[in-house]
Design an enzyme around this catalytic site. Structure first.
Site, mmCIF file in Angstrom:
data_model
loop_
_atom_site.group_PDB
_atom_site.id
_atom_site.type_symbol
_atom_site.label_atom_id
_atom_site.label_comp_id
_atom_site.label_asym_id
_atom_site.label_seq_id
_atom_site.Cartn_x
_atom_site.Cartn_y
_atom_site.Cartn_z
ATOM 1 C CD GLU A 80 49.674 18.648 -18.353
ATOM 2 O OE1 GLU A 80 50.067 18.578 -17.175
ATOM 3 O OE2 GLU A 80 48.912 17.794 -18.856
ATOM 4 C CG ASN B 127 45.214 14.889 -14.955
ATOM 5 O OD1 ASN B 127 44.942 15.781 -14.157
ATOM 6 N ND2 ASN B 127 44.525 14.704 -16.069
#
Ligand code: NAD
Length: 285
Positions: A152, A190
């Site tokens: 990311e 997450n």
């Protein structure tokens, strides 16, 4: 900007994996550890994983030796002065990361990109330690970094386009699958996965489901490649609890808080694969 030389700060679990990705993709890489002994330990970890690749026929021993030859070790942040990209992977502590970035900002060239591998801290708060926060981005790798393709690429409010794009392009060159996102708690994976796994654990008790049946349900009914209990065991109960607490602290949604059952497992030292016992028992780990 073209990235030729990469610095990795911290050669623990993530840093060693990131340094391995870097040397394997042909980049001269300098790894910084707090002591020579820890640096050598990081190098040994990389050597072990690369040698396993040789045994399995994924690379030749000549390629392994060449990759290892691209890794230099240091204990001094100042020796990262010539790096075009520095990826920080030290402990998840804001003050420590800010200290590292304040020094990196001073010792590196002004156009070098500085990246943090933080999972749950704000990239913006880390970047504020630098006089030039525009060159600071997040590069969030997943564990194990040499195996999982996703990175990311996190844009903080003051990150420049040039820094974001340089980090993105390097991740692609290193054989990864980068995605861009803004600096929000949990970034992408997450933010979604942590509350979802917590829901799965709560359902174990609410619906009186055995871990084996939960995993059977989610692999066969939702197409997950690995069931949630097996996945939490792999991540480590302590790592998951820590990430849940960090996300809950920021977003205050009850689903983010670690379920009581995980807290009890943590207290008992049943941390998953790494301790040989979590939702399942593991022999000869
Ligand atoms: N483990 C994961 O699954 C995972 C996944 C993605 C991101 N991360 C993030 O990566 C970072 C590193 O995590 P890890 O799992 O590799 O941790 P780790 O405990 O394996 O490694 C920590 C590193 O920090 C270094 N360190 C400790 N004290 C220091 C100090 N005072 N000054 C400088 N360096 C110091 C250690 O020498 C070591 O290299 C954290 O920000 C974590 O949130 C971890």
């Amino acid at each position: 900007m073209t990235i030729r030389r990469v610095g990795v700060v911290g050669l623990g679990t993530m840093g060693a994996g990131i340094a391995q990705v870097s040397v394997q993709s042909g980049f001269e890489t300098i790894g910084r550890e707090v002591s020579e002994e820890l640096g050598e330990r990081g190098r040994a970890t990389i050597d072990r994983y690369l040698s396993r690749g040789v045994e399995k026929g994924r690379m030749t021993d000549v390629e392994r030796d060449a990759a290892l030859g691209r890794l230099k070790l240091t204990t001094e942040l100042a020796e990262l002065a010539d790096c075009d990209l520095v990826i920080e992977a030290v402990l998840e502590e804001l003050d420590l990361k800010r200290e590292v970035f304040a020094v990196l900002d001073r010792v590196t060239r002004p156009d070098a990109v500085l990246a943090t591998n933080t999972s749950a801290l704000s990239v913006a708060e880390i970047a504020e330690a630098a006089e030039r926060p525009d060159r600071v981005v997040g590069m969030h790798f997943f564990n194990p970094a040499p195996v999982l393709p996703l990175v990311e690429i996190v844009r903080a409010p003051r990150s420049s386009d040039a820094a974001v794009e340089a980090a993105f392009a390097w991740a692609e060159q290193a054989g990864k699958q980068p995605v861009r996102c803004n600096d929000t708690p949990g970034f992408i994976v997450n933010r979604i996965l942590i509350p979802l796994l917590n829901d799965c654990v709560r359902v174990l008790d609410e619906a009186r489901v055995e871990p084996t049946d939960m995993d059977k349900a989610m692999t066969n009914g939702a197409g997950w490649p690995l069931g949630p209990c097996g996945l939490i065991d792999l991540i480590g109960i302590d790592v998951h609890v820590h990430a849940s607490e960090a996300l809950h602290g920021k977003l205050r949604e009850p689903r983010m808080a670690p379920p009581e059952r995980l807290l009890q497992m943590q207290e008992a030292g049943d941390l998953g694969r790494k301790t040989g016992r979590g939702f399942y028992e593991y022999e000869g780990r």
